[in-house]
Design an enzyme around this catalytic site. Structure first.
Site, PDB file in Angstrom:
ATOM      1  N   GLU A  11      14.460   5.917  -3.540  1.00 46.55           N
ATOM      2  CA  GLU A  11      13.298   5.253  -2.937  1.00 46.55           C
ATOM      3  C   GLU A  11      13.526   5.115  -1.438  1.00 46.55           C
ATOM      4  OE1 GLU A  11      12.434   1.666  -5.154  1.00 46.55           O
ATOM      5  OE2 GLU A  11      11.648   2.798  -6.844  1.00 46.55           O
ATOM      6  N   HIS A  18       3.096  -3.282   0.605  1.00 42.02           N
ATOM      7  CA  HIS A  18       3.462  -1.958   0.097  1.00 42.02           C
ATOM      8  C   HIS A  18       2.493  -0.946   0.688  1.00 42.02           C
ATOM      9  CE1 HIS A  18       4.600   1.242  -2.617  1.00 42.02           C
ATOM     10  NE2 HIS A  18       5.585   0.498  -3.076  1.00 42.02           N
ATOM     11  N   ARG A  38       9.646   0.227   4.371  1.00 42.69           N
ATOM     12  CA  ARG A  38       8.294  -0.134   3.949  1.00 42.69           C
ATOM     13  C   ARG A  38       7.438  -0.727   5.055  1.00 42.69           C
ATOM     14  NH1 ARG A  38       8.659  -2.611  -1.989  1.00 42.69           N
ATOM     15  NH2 ARG A  38       9.289  -0.551  -2.663  1.00 42.69           N
ATOM     16  N   HIS A  93       2.768  -7.243  -1.442  1.00 39.72           N
ATOM     17  CA  HIS A  93       3.581  -6.812  -2.588  1.00 39.72           C
ATOM     18  C   HIS A  93       4.737  -7.747  -2.907  1.00 39.72           C
ATOM     19  CE1 HIS A  93       5.330  -4.006  -5.402  1.00 39.72           C
ATOM     20  NE2 HIS A  93       6.448  -3.898  -4.701  1.00 39.72           N
ATOM     21  N   ARG A 115      12.430  -6.250   2.757  1.00 40.78           N
ATOM     22  CA  ARG A 115      13.248  -5.970   1.571  1.00 40.78           C
ATOM     23  C   ARG A 115      13.404  -4.470   1.343  1.00 40.78           C
ATOM     24  NH1 ARG A 115      11.643  -5.152  -4.099  1.00 40.78           N
ATOM     25  NH2 ARG A 115       9.605  -4.953  -3.145  1.00 40.78           N
TER      26      ARG A 115
HETATM   27  C1  SIN Z   1       7.867   0.672  -5.889  1.00 37.18           C
HETATM   28  O1  SIN Z   1       8.102   1.184  -6.963  1.00 37.18           O
HETATM   29  O2  SIN Z   1       7.421   1.273  -4.924  1.00 37.18           O
HETATM   30  C2  SIN Z   1       8.114  -0.784  -5.745  1.00 37.18           C
HETATM   31  C3  SIN Z   1       9.515  -1.071  -5.943  1.00 37.18           C
HETATM   32  C4  SIN Z   1       9.841  -2.370  -5.338  1.00 37.18           C
HETATM   33  O3  SIN Z   1       8.931  -3.097  -4.933  1.00 37.18           O
HETATM   34  O4  SIN Z   1      11.010  -2.645  -5.193  1.00 37.18           O
END
Ligand code: SIN
Length: 513
Positions: A118, A233, A278, A337, A372
């Site tokens: 990610e 997000h 993010r 988010h 985060r």
């Molecule tokens: C996501 O899957 O993009 C969210 C994961 C998260 O908020 O840690």
């Protein structure tokens, strides 16, 4: 709930039935505990909705120091390094602990955990269960474990409305249930109430997550920390549904790209592009939308035909909106988010109020800093639940007296949403924050149903106004640069109300929503 709640007096009370609350209860076993859940266990909790998984340095090319470096970089100077180090070191064992509860984590053909990527992670280290159904699968296993643990009494349909406090010490919980208000006496209370998405118009959280834990703690006099840091997000499905469907970052991790209505990328100047932290990506998308463009996630090439197999939950939500991600572009926009701030806690989850602990999103441990790192939050909840449970178990149960009265209204966040969405979104400025503080003050001081959500919103707005810099998820057009020194913030409800009253007496510029 049984009318005779006296039999529960003295037990630790856990408020919240998400991963933080369930894990704390399980770690406390065989000590008898009372677990209060507003809804049926697993319904209307962010934990169940989590698509991203748990971050832990389990790969052969990884170690906790690398995970820490990524966390600190994303946190933009504001993480508590020692706490982050402790949590991330404990993460791999915590994952094994979850597997022992029967969570069916995704594995490679040779049986080892499948590790996903990610944004802003330098290694593949995200552990999922059933692809994008991680939260649901973890909750399924934990709920089964809780229901078969005799020491845990689960009380569903009961909402905590106030904490009873005397001399900065917890005495119990005022709750509302089908028979009316009840008082549950206890000197040990754990908050595991989740986040604040329900305070925003556009959110990926269940609408019931409207900062109730923060309100409970604040009205009990607790110190709250870093409230101004709210994560948006970048990729929520842009459509009429509220709350919004999250299109997981893992989709970008598997190669999907962001384009606009011209079919071109607009991220040339964004370092890390689709996998930038993010806050950076959310701002880039926000600015492009503000400049009149539309933004889409293009998953047609990658993951392409594999999309529905890899992301069944998202594929099904897209299908509901008439979109086939293997063939169609997915319209997206940013949405609230996650809340990095929360009730200030020490390394054992203890708050500044004696007998009150906090765990999970409602707590501010210092792990997340100003932004985060993806999938660090479930990890934090699972790791910290053990430390909270150990601390609760080591605190002697003491007698409490019964109490009467305590009829508080159910929190109604609806009147507050336009204010937060307008002034506390991705881009903020001082005048907008002041206007919203003036508008929120009478609501926060009232006895209306919107009073608790307004009090939480007010504290966030005061914290955001006081932070005269841009850092991580807190971006101010009037202070676009970071201050030379990063400092965490602290606030109490009393201080926030005092600052808001002072502001309300100064001449106002007209602007609220
Ligand atoms: C996501 O899957 O993009 C969210 C994961 C998260 O908020 O840690």
């Amino acid at each position: 709930m049984s009318a005779d709640v006296r039999s529960f007096f003295g037990r630790p009370i856990i408020i919240g039935g998400g991963i933080a609350g369930l894990m704390t209860a399980l770690h406390l076993a065989p000590e008898p505990v009372l677990l209060l859940s507003r809804t049926l266990l697993g319904a209307d909790t962010s934990s169940t909705w989590a698509q991203g998984g748990l971050a832990a340095s389990l790969g052969n090319d990884d170690d906790p120091a690398l995970h820490l470096a990524d966390t600190l970089a994303a946190g933009d100077g504001l993480c508590d390094r020692d706490m982050a180090c402790r949590i991330l070191q404990a993460a791999p064992d915590a994952i094994e602990g979850l597997a022992r509860f029967g969570v069916p984590f995704d594995r490679t053909p040779n049986g080892s955990l499948h590790l996903g990527l990610e944004a802003a992670h330098s290694r593949r280290r995200i552990i999922h269960a059933h692809g994008d159904g991680s939260g649901r699968e973890i909750m399924r296993a934990l709920i089964a474990a809780v229901r078969s643990t005799p020491s845990i009494v689960v009380v569903e349909g009961v909402e905590a409305r106030r904490l009873a406090v005397k001399d900065n010490t917890i005495r119990g919980v005022w709750a509302s249930c089908s028979i009316g208000p009840v008082f549950l006496g206890s000197r040990r209370v754990v908050l595991g109430t989740g986040g604040i998405g329900g305070l925003f118009l556009d959110t990926t959280n269940p609408s019931g997550s409207c900062g109730q834990g923060l309100a409970l703690a604040a009205r009990a006099g607790a110190v709250l920390s870093d409230l101004e840091f709210i994560q948006f997000h970048p990729t929520a499905l842009d459509g009429p549904d509220r709350p919004m469907t999250l299109i997981s970052e893992a989709v970008r991790g598997e190669g999907a790209v962001l384009i606009d209505e011209t079919g071109q990328s607009f991220l040339q100047r964004v370092q890390g592009a689709e996998l930038a932290p993010r806050d950076v990506l959310a701002r880039a998308v926000w600015n492009h939308l503000a400049n009149g463009h539309r933004v889409f996630l293009d998953a047609r090439q990658r993951p392409g035909p594999e999309f529905a197999r890899q992301f069944p939950t998202i594929a099904s939500a897209c299908r509901g909106a008439g979109i086939n991600p293997a063939r169609d572009l997915i319209p997206i926009r940013p949405a609230q988010h996650y809340h990095m701030g929360g009730v200030a806690v020490d390394g054992s989850g203890r708050t500044s109020v004696k007998g009150l602990w906090a765990c999970g999103e409602v707590a501010s441990t210092g792990l997340h800093g100003a932004n985060r790192l993806a999938s660090n939050s479930l990890t934090e909840a699972v790791v910290c639940a053990r430390w909270v449970a150990e601390s609760v178990a080591a605190t002697p149960a003491r007698r409490t007296k019964p109490a009467f009265g305590g009829d508080y209204p159910a929190p109604d966040p609806i009147p507050v949403r336009p204010f937060l969405s307008c002034a506390l979104g991705i881009v903020r400025d001082g005048e907008g924050l002041k206007a919203v503080i003036r508008a929120l003050l009478p609501l926060a001081e009232s006895k209306d149903a919107a009073s608790d959500p307004a009090a939480v919103a007010l504290m966030i707005a005061i914290a955001a106004l006081s932070r005269e810099e841009s850092r991580g998820a807190h971006y101010r057009t009037d202070f676009p640069d970071p201050a030379p020194e990063a400092r965490r913030s602290e606030i109490t409800l009393e201080a926030a109300l005092g600052a808001a009253r002072e502001l309300a007496q100064s001449p106002a510029l007209e602007r609220a929503t």
